[in-house]
Design a protein around this motif. Structure first.
Motif, PDB file in Angstrom:
ATOM      1  N   ARG A   1       0.841  -1.640   0.453  1.00  0.00           N
ATOM      2  CA  ARG A   1      -0.218   0.198  -0.242  1.00  0.00           C
ATOM      3  C   ARG A   1       0.807   0.627   0.093  1.00  0.00           C
ATOM      4  N   GLN A   2      -0.131   2.756  -0.094  1.00  0.00           N
ATOM      5  CA  GLN A   2       1.106   3.508  -0.723  1.00  0.00           C
ATOM      6  C   GLN A   2       0.349   5.002   0.185  1.00  0.00           C
ATOM      7  N   ALA A   3       0.927   5.023   1.028  1.00  0.00           N
ATOM      8  CA  ALA A   3      -0.270   6.654   1.506  1.00  0.00           C
ATOM      9  C   ALA A   3       0.213   7.932   0.498  1.00  0.00           C
ATOM     10  N   PRO A   4      -0.972   8.884   0.542  1.00  0.00           N
ATOM     11  CA  PRO A   4       0.339  10.395  -0.178  1.00  0.00           C
ATOM     12  C   PRO A   4       0.784  10.762   0.600  1.00  0.00           C
ATOM     13  N   GLY A   5       2.242  11.165   0.502  1.00  0.00           N
ATOM     14  CA  GLY A   5       3.341  11.086   0.403  1.00  0.00           C
ATOM     15  C   GLY A   5       4.348   9.971   0.798  1.00  0.00           C
ATOM     16  N   ASN A   6       3.974   9.026   1.227  1.00  0.00           N
ATOM     17  CA  ASN A   6       4.541   7.891   1.078  1.00  0.00           C
ATOM     18  C   ASN A   6       5.205   6.996   0.598  1.00  0.00           C
ATOM     19  N   ALA A   7       6.571   6.423   0.969  1.00  0.00           N
ATOM     20  CA  ALA A   7       6.142   5.096   0.291  1.00  0.00           C
ATOM     21  C   ALA A   7       5.527   4.052   0.133  1.00  0.00           C
ATOM     22  N   ARG A   8       5.963   3.000  -0.944  1.00  0.00           N
ATOM     23  CA  ARG A   8       5.245   2.095  -1.275  1.00  0.00           C
ATOM     24  C   ARG A   8       5.455   0.990   0.296  1.00  0.00           C
ATOM     25  N   GLU A   9       5.227   0.442   0.925  1.00  0.00           N
ATOM     26  CA  GLU A   9       5.566  -1.116   1.453  1.00  0.00           C
ATOM     27  C   GLU A   9       4.042  -1.613   1.492  1.00  0.00           C
ATOM     28  N   LEU A  10       5.015  -2.810   2.152  1.00  0.00           N
ATOM     29  CA  LEU A  10       4.621  -4.590   2.927  1.00  0.00           C
ATOM     30  C   LEU A  10       3.038  -3.857   3.400  1.00  0.00           C
ATOM     31  N   VAL A  11       2.240  -4.570   3.095  1.00  0.00           N
ATOM     32  CA  VAL A  11       1.252  -4.517   4.125  1.00  0.00           C
ATOM     33  C   VAL A  11       0.803  -5.850   5.004  1.00  0.00           C
ATOM     34  N   ASP A  12       2.270  -5.942   6.422  1.00  0.00           N
ATOM     35  CA  ASP A  12       2.149  -6.461   7.239  1.00  0.00           C
ATOM     36  C   ASP A  12       2.439  -6.313   8.588  1.00  0.00           C
ATOM     37  N   GLY A  13       2.769  -7.100   9.108  1.00  0.00           N
ATOM     38  CA  GLY A  13       3.653  -6.384  10.509  1.00  0.00           C
ATOM     39  C   GLY A  13       2.720  -5.212  11.934  1.00  0.00           C
ATOM     40  N   ASP A  14       3.006  -4.933  12.459  1.00  0.00           N
ATOM     41  CA  ASP A  14       2.348  -4.515  13.925  1.00  0.00           C
ATOM     42  C   ASP A  14       1.314  -3.301  13.181  1.00  0.00           C
ATOM     43  N   PRO A  15       1.478  -2.615  12.508  1.00  0.00           N
ATOM     44  CA  PRO A  15       0.524  -2.058  11.411  1.00  0.00           C
ATOM     45  C   PRO A  15      -1.356  -2.422  11.332  1.00  0.00           C
ATOM     46  N   VAL A  16      -1.491  -3.880  11.218  1.00  0.00           N
ATOM     47  CA  VAL A  16      -2.479  -4.498  10.937  1.00  0.00           C
ATOM     48  C   VAL A  16      -1.825  -5.785  10.979  1.00  0.00           C
ATOM     49  N   LYS A  17      -1.658  -6.040  12.193  1.00  0.00           N
ATOM     50  CA  LYS A  17      -1.714  -7.134  12.950  1.00  0.00           C
ATOM     51  C   LYS A  17      -2.800  -7.585  13.813  1.00  0.00           C
ATOM     52  N   GLY A  18      -3.254  -8.439  13.411  1.00  0.00           N
ATOM     53  CA  GLY A  18      -4.809  -9.179  14.229  1.00  0.00           C
ATOM     54  C   GLY A  18      -6.160  -8.542  13.292  1.00  0.00           C
ATOM     55  N   ARG A  19      -6.166  -6.986  12.142  1.00  0.00           N
ATOM     56  CA  ARG A  19      -7.213  -6.719  11.391  1.00  0.00           C
ATOM     57  C   ARG A  19      -6.562  -7.171  10.174  1.00  0.00           C
ATOM     58  N   PHE A  20      -5.803  -7.492   9.581  1.00  0.00           N
ATOM     59  CA  PHE A  20      -6.020  -7.673   8.221  1.00  0.00           C
ATOM     60  C   PHE A  20      -5.608  -9.255   7.591  1.00  0.00           C
ATOM     61  N   THR A  21      -5.865  -9.513   7.020  1.00  0.00           N
ATOM     62  CA  THR A  21      -5.612 -10.886   6.572  1.00  0.00           C
ATOM     63  C   THR A  21      -5.401 -11.191   5.330  1.00  0.00           C
ATOM     64  N   ILE A  22      -4.129 -12.028   5.014  1.00  0.00           N
ATOM     65  CA  ILE A  22      -4.447 -12.123   4.079  1.00  0.00           C
ATOM     66  C   ILE A  22      -4.148 -13.654   3.285  1.00  0.00           C
ATOM     67  N   SER A  23      -4.784 -13.899   2.189  1.00  0.00           N
ATOM     68  CA  SER A  23      -5.264 -14.616   1.657  1.00  0.00           C
ATOM     69  C   SER A  23      -4.701 -15.423   0.188  1.00  0.00           C
ATOM     70  N   LEU A  24      -4.199 -16.587  -0.025  1.00  0.00           N
ATOM     71  CA  LEU A  24      -3.741 -17.294  -1.314  1.00  0.00           C
ATOM     72  C   LEU A  24      -4.003 -18.248  -1.866  1.00  0.00           C
ATOM     73  N   ASP A  25      -5.175 -18.610  -2.970  1.00  0.00           N
ATOM     74  CA  ASP A  25      -5.118 -19.367  -3.285  1.00  0.00           C
ATOM     75  C   ASP A  25      -4.874 -19.040  -5.298  1.00  0.00           C
ATOM     76  N   ILE A  26      -3.887 -20.396  -5.106  1.00  0.00           N
ATOM     77  CA  ILE A  26      -2.356 -20.603  -6.424  1.00  0.00           C
ATOM     78  C   ILE A  26      -3.547 -20.762  -7.159  1.00  0.00           C
ATOM     79  N   ALA A  27      -4.379 -22.131  -6.902  1.00  0.00           N
ATOM     80  CA  ALA A  27      -4.939 -22.660  -7.821  1.00  0.00           C
ATOM     81  C   ALA A  27      -6.049 -21.582  -8.851  1.00  0.00           C
TER      82      ALA A  27
END
Length: 109
Positions: free
Chosen positions: A38-64
């Motif tokens: 994600r990239q907020a205005p004026g900020n660098a693009r960052e990985l959606v992971d870690g403390d800022p989103v912990k417990g709130r965001f979930t990433i699910s991958l379905d390779i098939a």
């Protein structure tokens, strides 16, 4: 030609939820990885992971299904950003990085 198509962005109120999806299409051998940035205005693009989103965001991958989803709960105004899907895809023995076009997520009351 490989394409990543994102969907599901828009506006939400603080405390709300939103789900983003990204589908990879085209001709390729396999998908090594998929994820979200994600990239907020004026900020660098960052990985959606870690403390800022912990417990709130979930990433699910379905390779098939060549799909990665981002379930966002308990949204905060600071989650406002353009969200990008990224995939590392293998074609004829080589790995290539692809980005989606981005989808805007705005969290505001």
């Amino acid at each position: 030609q490989v394409q990543l198509v994102e969907s599901g962005g828009g506006m939400a109120q603080p405390g709300g939820s939103m789900r983003l999806s990204c589908v990879a299409s085209g001709s390729f051998d396999s998908i090594n990885s998929m994820g979200w940035y994600r990239q907020a205005p004026g900020n660098a693009r960052e990985l959606v992971d870690g403390d800022p989103v912990k417990g709130r965001f979930t990433i699910s991958l379905d390779i098939a299904k060549n799909t990665v989803t981002l379930q966002m709960n308990s949204l905060k105004p600071e989650d406002t950003a353009v969200y990008f899907c990224k995939a590392v895809i293998r074609i004829r023995g080589y790995s290539y990085q692809y980005w989606g076009q981005g989808t805007q997520v705005t969290v505001s009351s």
